[in-house]
Design a protein around this motif. Structure first.
Motif, PDB file in Angstrom:
ATOM      1  N   TYR A  94       0.839  -1.207   0.000  1.00 35.32           N
ATOM      2  CA  TYR A  94       0.000   0.000   0.000  1.00 35.32           C
ATOM      3  C   TYR A  94       0.869   1.250   0.000  1.00 35.32           C
ATOM      4  O   TYR A  94       0.620   2.193  -0.758  1.00 35.32           O
ATOM      5  CB  TYR A  94      -0.907   0.003   1.226  1.00 35.32           C
ATOM      6  N   ASP A  95       1.893   1.257   0.849  1.00 37.54           N
ATOM      7  CA  ASP A  95       2.747   2.437   0.968  1.00 37.54           C
ATOM      8  C   ASP A  95       3.450   2.747  -0.351  1.00 37.54           C
ATOM      9  O   ASP A  95       3.500   3.902  -0.791  1.00 37.54           O
ATOM     10  CB  ASP A  95       3.780   2.203   2.074  1.00 37.54           C
ATOM     11  N   GLN A  96       3.993   1.718  -1.007  1.00 41.57           N
ATOM     12  CA  GLN A  96       4.661   1.921  -2.287  1.00 41.57           C
ATOM     13  C   GLN A  96       3.678   2.380  -3.354  1.00 41.57           C
ATOM     14  O   GLN A  96       3.994   3.246  -4.184  1.00 41.57           O
ATOM     15  CB  GLN A  96       5.351   0.622  -2.729  1.00 41.57           C
ATOM     16  N   ALA A  97       2.475   1.816  -3.341  1.00 36.68           N
ATOM     17  CA  ALA A  97       1.455   2.227  -4.314  1.00 36.68           C
ATOM     18  C   ALA A  97       1.069   3.691  -4.117  1.00 36.68           C
ATOM     19  O   ALA A  97       0.893   4.436  -5.090  1.00 36.68           O
ATOM     20  CB  ALA A  97       0.223   1.329  -4.187  1.00 36.68           C
ATOM     21  N   PHE A  98       0.936   4.113  -2.869  1.00 38.05           N
ATOM     22  CA  PHE A  98       0.573   5.497  -2.591  1.00 38.05           C
ATOM     23  C   PHE A  98       1.675   6.442  -3.057  1.00 38.05           C
ATOM     24  O   PHE A  98       1.401   7.508  -3.614  1.00 38.05           O
ATOM     25  CB  PHE A  98       0.319   5.685  -1.087  1.00 38.05           C
ATOM     26  N   ARG A  99       2.933   6.069  -2.843  1.00 39.25           N
ATOM     27  CA  ARG A  99       4.049   6.883  -3.317  1.00 39.25           C
ATOM     28  C   ARG A  99       4.006   7.005  -4.843  1.00 39.25           C
ATOM     29  O   ARG A  99       4.178   8.098  -5.394  1.00 39.25           O
ATOM     30  CB  ARG A  99       5.377   6.254  -2.898  1.00 39.25           C
ATOM     31  N   THR A 100       3.803   5.879  -5.505  1.00 43.15           N
ATOM     32  CA  THR A 100       3.753   5.898  -6.976  1.00 43.15           C
ATOM     33  C   THR A 100       2.646   6.808  -7.471  1.00 43.15           C
ATOM     34  O   THR A 100       2.839   7.583  -8.425  1.00 43.15           O
ATOM     35  CB  THR A 100       3.523   4.471  -7.504  1.00 43.15           C
ATOM     36  N   LEU A 101       1.481   6.750  -6.840  1.00 39.74           N
ATOM     37  CA  LEU A 101       0.372   7.617  -7.222  1.00 39.74           C
ATOM     38  C   LEU A 101       0.753   9.087  -7.086  1.00 39.74           C
ATOM     39  O   LEU A 101       0.467   9.902  -7.982  1.00 39.74           O
ATOM     40  CB  LEU A 101      -0.851   7.297  -6.362  1.00 39.74           C
ATOM     41  N   LEU A 102       1.410   9.440  -5.985  1.00 35.44           N
ATOM     42  CA  LEU A 102       1.794  10.835  -5.768  1.00 35.44           C
ATOM     43  C   LEU A 102       2.815  11.304  -6.800  1.00 35.44           C
ATOM     44  O   LEU A 102       2.757  12.445  -7.278  1.00 35.44           O
ATOM     45  CB  LEU A 102       2.358  11.018  -4.359  1.00 35.44           C
ATOM     46  N   TYR A 103       3.748  10.443  -7.167  1.00 31.75           N
ATOM     47  CA  TYR A 103       4.718  10.818  -8.202  1.00 31.75           C
ATOM     48  C   TYR A 103       4.023  11.039  -9.553  1.00 31.75           C
ATOM     49  O   TYR A 103       4.368  11.962 -10.310  1.00 31.75           O
ATOM     50  CB  TYR A 103       5.800   9.745  -8.336  1.00 31.75           C
ATOM     51  N   LEU A 104       3.044  10.206  -9.857  1.00 35.31           N
ATOM     52  CA  LEU A 104       2.284  10.392 -11.096  1.00 35.31           C
ATOM     53  C   LEU A 104       1.539  11.727 -11.084  1.00 35.31           C
ATOM     54  O   LEU A 104       1.499  12.447 -12.098  1.00 35.31           O
ATOM     55  CB  LEU A 104       1.291   9.234 -11.275  1.00 35.31           C
ATOM     56  N   LEU A 105       0.963  12.071  -9.939  1.00 30.30           N
ATOM     57  CA  LEU A 105       0.265  13.355  -9.825  1.00 30.30           C
ATOM     58  C   LEU A 105       1.233  14.521  -9.965  1.00 30.30           C
ATOM     59  O   LEU A 105       0.892  15.559 -10.558  1.00 30.30           O
ATOM     60  CB  LEU A 105      -0.465  13.429  -8.487  1.00 30.30           C
ATOM     61  N   ALA A 106       2.440  14.381  -9.434  1.00 27.63           N
ATOM     62  CA  ALA A 106       3.438  15.445  -9.544  1.00 27.63           C
ATOM     63  C   ALA A 106       3.805  15.702 -11.005  1.00 27.63           C
ATOM     64  O   ALA A 106       3.903  16.857 -11.444  1.00 27.63           O
ATOM     65  CB  ALA A 106       4.687  15.079  -8.740  1.00 27.63           C
ATOM     66  N   VAL A 107       3.998  14.635 -11.763  1.00 29.19           N
ATOM     67  CA  VAL A 107       4.303  14.779 -13.191  1.00 29.19           C
ATOM     68  C   VAL A 107       3.135  15.446 -13.919  1.00 29.19           C
ATOM     69  O   VAL A 107       3.319  16.342 -14.757  1.00 29.19           O
ATOM     70  CB  VAL A 107       4.622  13.405 -13.816  1.00 29.19           C
TER      71      VAL A 107
END
Length: 511
Positions: free
Chosen positions: A472-485
């Motif tokens: 879950y933690d890694q998935a949440f990080r990935t989502l935030l990086y996608l939003l940043a881009v």
């Protein structure tokens, strides 16, 4: 002379009371999705419900609100801004008061769908009324004030909701919201001045129905995707049907004499840019408002009240930044300020992703403040920009389109972000547990984890709590990086389309 002065004073008082009524109406919007986001665990504990049913408590309101906003904007022009404003607030109050007494989550979902329709009517009436009352630079400051009221709802809505849950129960989150609507109704009844577009004809019902249906089908498909899969008949069929209905909507709008959506407006790069800007807070800010409380409560172990206090860091900048943006707009263009704000938001999202840990909210305050500051720059300028790119007489349509895009984007963004997070978690669990657990249990666990409900997710996968948390933690990080881009890319687009636009520009100046 004294009588003339007294009359002028009464008119001025009514104008400012009308602005107060609009601000109270505006604050209902963030309260209507921050509150339910915070009390979702309490509703689940009290009434049960599946992951999909619980997600509709948040998404149901946003879906119908966004779908109906464009039609509501047209109705204000046709039947009168004050009349639609009052009807919307009245219905909103009654529906909101019914929610706490619903016997099931499904019942709440149905009421939330209807509540969204009423909220759309109320807010469209408020926005179009303000556009007729204030003009030029004053209108920019007025809409900045309206943006600040959104900030109040976003900053203190989770805190107030958490406090009400702890002290009085989750039902009072809805009762308190209804009481605010009652005060707003009284002010509108006394202070608002009726106005309408003298050239407006009847509502474009085929356009309104087809647009609402297309958006509903699209959002419905995204919400079902994590549970049923993208290739399922329900998801793929809804997406295809949504596309077909939307094509029908475009054909209808091109042929009717007085369309709900004048497609010729999209020939203007600035009009397109305003719609892009309208959608940006949904993906890069509102998603966090809805998803972070679930993380803080379900993953970090905070109470609803503690989660509300943590969320202040994200939305508190909206209390002051919109005013600062209005002042800066005297020297810099609104488009430039908006683009800079989105770049700051992108930086904050990447920082937040880097600072996340599995069991602590420490170290997140500064990146959350940066995100709120970044989104606050366009927040106070967008509404005035929306009505500045069309003629005054079409303010209702412009307001309807702008808010339809903004709030439709809220529902779509929350649905997409939730689906992406659930699919990332599901993919991670399948990679590790393939053969060790059945697919249905993994899918349901992923959906529960995406809502922040780690306890239920772990119960579905015995002995895998730590693994579920890590994925879950890694998935949440990935989502935030996608939003940043995405935020960085949107900033560049805003620079291109709106870089020279001032919020108080008139339509004539656009050329």
């Amino acid at each position: 002379m004294t009588q003339i002065t007294s009359t002028a004073d009464r008119i001025e008082i009514r104008v400012w009371l009308q602005l107060l009524a609009a601000c109270l109406t505006g604050i209902l919007i963030p309260l209507s999705f921050t509150g339910p986001a915070v009390v979702l665990p309490s509703i689940s504990h009290s009434l049960g419900g599946t992951a999909v049913q619980l997600s509709w408590v948040v998404n149901g309101y946003i879906l119908t609100y966004g779908s109906a906003m464009m039609a509501a904007g047209s109705l204000t022009d046709i039947y009168g801004r004050k009349r639609i404003w009052l009807l919307g607030l009245g219905a909103f109050t009654l529906l909101t008061l019914m929610i706490p007494y619903s016997p099931s989550v499904v019942g709440i979902d149905i009421l939330r769908l209807a509540q969204g329709l009423a909220g759309a009517a109320a807010f469209a009436g408020a926005m179009s009324s303000l556009a007729q009352t204030f003009h030029g630079p004053v209108r920019t400051r007025v809409f900045s004030l309206l943006g600040t009221t959104f900030g109040i709802g976003l900053a203190f809505g989770p805190l107030a909701s958490g406090w009400l849950v702890v002290t009085a129960g989750w039902q009072w989150v809805f009762i308190a919201t209804a009481l605010i609507a009652v005060v707003g109704f009284a002010l509108v009844l006394f202070a608002a001045i009726e106005s309408r577009n003298p050239h407006a004809a009847g509502l474009d019902w085929p356009g309104a129905i087809s647009f609402t249906a297309a958006l509903t089908l699209f959002t419905y498909a995204i919400l079902l995707a994590p549970e049923n899969g993208w290739r399922s008949l329900s998801v793929a069929g809804s997406l295809l049907l949504s596309l077909g209905v939307f094509i029908g909507f475009v054909l209808i709008e091109r042929r009717v004499a007085r369309p709900m959506l004048d497609l010729t407006l999209f020939r203007s790069p600035r009009f397109i840019g305003v719609q892009v800007l309208a959608a940006s807070p949904a993906f890069f800010f509102v998603v966090l408002i809805v998803m972070l409380p679930g993380r803080f409560i379900g993953i970090n172990g905070q109470s609803a009240f503690e989660a509300g206090k943590t969320m202040i860091a994200l939305a508190a900048p909206l209390l002051i930044v919109p005013f600062i943006a209005a002042l800066l707009a005297r020297r810099f263009t609104s488009g430039l300020l908006s683009g800079v704000g989105l770049l700051l938001t992108a930086a904050g999202l990447a920082w937040l992703a880097h600072g996340l840990t599995g069991n602590s909210a420490n170290g997140l305050i500064v990146p959350m403040l940066l995100i709120g500051t970044g989104i606050g720059l366009p927040w106070g300028l967008m509404d005035a920009m929306a009505v500045s790119v069309v003629e005054k007489e079409r303010a209702g349509m412009a307001t309807g389109i702008f808010n339809a895009v903004r709030v439709s984007a809220d529902g779509i963004a929350i649905a997409i972000a939730g689906a992406v997070l659930a699919l990332l978690i599901q993919g991670g669990l399948l990679d590790v547990l393939s053969g060790a657990a059945d697919t249905h249990s993994i899918t349901e666990a992923a959906n529960r984890a995406a809502l922040g409900d780690l306890d239920h997710a772990a119960a579905l996968l015995p002995g895998q709590r730590r693994l579920t948390l890590q994925i879950y933690d890694q998935a949440f990080r990935t989502l935030l990086y996608l939003l940043a881009v995405g935020a960085a890319g949107t900033a560049l687009l805003v620079f291109m389309l709106l870089g020279r636009l001032h919020a108080h520009d008139g339509a004539a100046q656009e050329k």
